[in-house]
Design an enzyme around this catalytic site. Structure first.
Site, mmCIF file in Angstrom:
data_model
loop_
_atom_site.group_PDB
_atom_site.id
_atom_site.type_symbol
_atom_site.label_atom_id
_atom_site.label_comp_id
_atom_site.label_asym_id
_atom_site.label_seq_id
_atom_site.Cartn_x
_atom_site.Cartn_y
_atom_site.Cartn_z
ATOM 1 N N GLU A 75 0.838 -1.211 0.000
ATOM 2 C CA GLU A 75 0.000 0.000 0.000
ATOM 3 C C GLU A 75 0.868 1.254 0.000
ATOM 4 O O GLU A 75 0.563 2.235 -0.697
ATOM 5 C CB GLU A 75 -0.941 0.005 1.200
ATOM 6 C CG GLU A 75 -1.871 1.200 1.242
ATOM 7 C CD GLU A 75 -2.818 1.265 0.042
ATOM 8 O OE1 GLU A 75 -2.861 2.312 -0.632
ATOM 9 O OE2 GLU A 75 -3.506 0.258 -0.205
ATOM 10 N N LYS A 87 -1.575 3.801 -11.926
ATOM 11 C CA LYS A 87 -2.362 3.782 -10.687
ATOM 12 C C LYS A 87 -3.149 2.480 -10.554
ATOM 13 O O LYS A 87 -3.225 1.896 -9.463
ATOM 14 C CB LYS A 87 -3.307 4.983 -10.640
ATOM 15 C CG LYS A 87 -2.583 6.298 -10.420
ATOM 16 C CD LYS A 87 -3.582 7.436 -10.307
ATOM 17 C CE LYS A 87 -2.902 8.704 -9.867
ATOM 18 N NZ LYS A 87 -3.852 9.732 -9.454
#
Length: 117
Positions: free
Chosen positions: A68, A93
């Site tokens: 993350e 992304k």
């Protein structure tokens, strides 16, 4: 121009902590995963399984946080490079998000297998 300061243990540790603080302040996904980690660690301590299984759960749980953070770094760099909607920016992304999804899936599968067997 080189934007790479000379290595210094204490300064580099401060940079890492600054990054962690920034992630906690600005990244809602990281905050949520960090919050969940509290319960995951409690669950790891609570369940009756081998030390090896507990380490697998702990490592895969930490791996979710690491991926993350890397995804957030990619997103920040993409946002720095362009504010426009560009297919390559979207791909970068989306691929980062996929890495997070796969890591969460791996962690979930480990939990299921350890609890069932």
């Amino acid at each position: 121009m080189q934007n790479k300061p000379k290595y210094h243990l204490f300064k580099n540790t401060k940079y890492a902590l600054d990054g962690l603080i920034t992630a906690i302040k600005t990244e809602s996904s990281f905050k949520l995963e960090l919050f969940c980690a509290i319960f995951i660690i409690a669950g790891i301590i609570y369940i009756d399984t081998s030390l090896t299984n507990k380490l697998i759960l702990l490592i895969t749980g930490i791996l979710v946080l690491i991926v993350e953070l890397l995804n957030s770094a990619v997103e920040n760099v993409v946002d720095l490079c362009t504010k426009e909607i560009h297919p390559l920016a979207k791909n970068a992304k989306d691929i980062g998000s996929t890495a997070v999804m796969f890591t969460i899936g791996l962690h979930t599968v480990c939990w299921v297998l350890i609890l069932l067997f």
